[in-house]
Enzyme design. Structure first.
Site, PDB file in Angstrom:
ATOM      1  N   CYS A  57     -58.706  38.104 -87.711  1.00 17.95           N
ATOM      2  CA  CYS A  57     -59.951  37.642 -87.088  1.00 17.95           C
ATOM      3  C   CYS A  57     -60.809  36.904 -88.100  1.00 17.95           C
ATOM      4  O   CYS A  57     -61.127  37.429 -89.172  1.00 17.95           O
ATOM      5  CB  CYS A  57     -60.717  38.836 -86.519  1.00 17.95           C
ATOM      6  SG  CYS A  57     -62.340  38.397 -85.837  1.00 17.95           S
ATOM      7  N   GLU A 100     -56.448  31.452 -86.189  1.00 18.18           N
ATOM      8  CA  GLU A 100     -57.850  31.484 -86.619  1.00 18.18           C
ATOM      9  C   GLU A 100     -57.876  31.326 -88.138  1.00 18.18           C
ATOM     10  O   GLU A 100     -57.301  32.134 -88.864  1.00 18.18           O
ATOM     11  CB  GLU A 100     -58.522  32.785 -86.204  1.00 18.18           C
ATOM     12  CG  GLU A 100     -58.652  32.945 -84.707  1.00 18.18           C
ATOM     13  CD  GLU A 100     -59.501  34.149 -84.307  1.00 18.18           C
ATOM     14  OE1 GLU A 100     -60.166  34.728 -85.191  1.00 18.18           O
ATOM     15  OE2 GLU A 100     -59.484  34.494 -83.112  1.00 18.18           O
ATOM     16  N   CYS A 213     -52.194  42.147-106.075  1.00 12.63           N
ATOM     17  CA  CYS A 213     -51.400  40.924-106.223  1.00 12.63           C
ATOM     18  C   CYS A 213     -51.301  40.547-107.690  1.00 12.63           C
ATOM     19  O   CYS A 213     -52.325  40.428-108.377  1.00 12.63           O
ATOM     20  CB  CYS A 213     -52.060  39.787-105.444  1.00 12.63           C
ATOM     21  SG  CYS A 213     -51.201  38.198-105.613  1.00 12.63           S
TER      22      CYS A 213
END
Length: 224
Positions: A57, A100, A213
């Site tokens: 979203c 999106e 990461c």
């Protein structure tokens, strides 16, 4: 159209000939950035670079990036599909092919592309395909859209590095993030822009895997 057919279309990308026709007129932002007052459409300073990130979203995703030092401006919209100038309603049908996305305009002298990628990977689960958490459908797929071959190479290396990190952490699922060169970005309607700054108690479905990461020149070819 049967319920099962509708459900299958929700999780599969349409071909160009299946996509909604869209329109010639673009949605144009009528206001400046709600948080920093800068123009969403630019013109941006010549020293800035741009990238499009999709990680669920776009309300919560945009807030993550506008808070970062070195980010000049952000905006939300639609990218990666076929339908020209789509609306939010059209994108949610799954028949535009768009996801999106957040437009991030940033100063590479303050925050590197590798640094943005670290934020991207750590703030969603890139192994979920056509969904992100409870949000389901093609418009919630993970994606990185870049404007140059150099950035494409860095993004691809970062995906490989994060896949290794996930495996080492015991996550067996494969990354499904779409990574490609793409300059086409369609601005979303005004009420979506900086939504969580206007509505601090609004919905935010953003959440990561908890796996860090790897960064640095040995991994990505540039410092984070």
């Amino acid at each position: 159209m049967s319920f099962m057919t509708m459900l299958s279309k929700k999780f599969s990308l349409p071909g160009k000939d299946e996509a909604l026709p869209g329109r010639a007129t673009a949605i144009r932002p009528s206001e400046a950035h709600f948080v920093n007052g800068r123009a969403l459409e630019g013109p941006y300073p010549d020293t800035m670079k741009t990238v499009l990130f999709a990680l669920g979203c776009f309300w919560g995703a945009e807030r993550i990036f506008w808070q970062l030092p070195g980010v000049h401006v952000t905006a939300v919209g639609y990218a990666g599909g076929h339908t020209p100038n789509p609306t939010y309603h059209e994108t949610c049908t799954g028949r535009t092919g768009h996801t999106e996305a957040v437009l991030v305009v940033y100063d590479p002298q303050v925050i590197s592309f590798a640094g943005l990628l670290k934020v991207f990977w750590e703030n969603h689960d890139p192994t979920q395909g056509m969904r992100q958490g409870n949000d389901t459908g093609t418009q919630y797929r993970s994606a990185i859209y870049v404007g140059s071959a150099d950035d494409l190479a860095v993004a691809e290396r970062s995906a490989e590095a994060y896949q290794d990190a996930l495996r080492q952490a015991g996550v067996s699922a494969s990354i499904t993030t779409e990574i490609r060169q793409l300059d086409t970005f369609y601005f979303a309607e005004d009420y979506h822009q900086q939504y969580l700054a206007r509505n601090p108690s609004g919905y935010c479905g953003i959440g990561g895997t908890g796996v860090a990461c790897p960064t640095g020149s040995t991994v990505l070819g540039q410092e984070a």
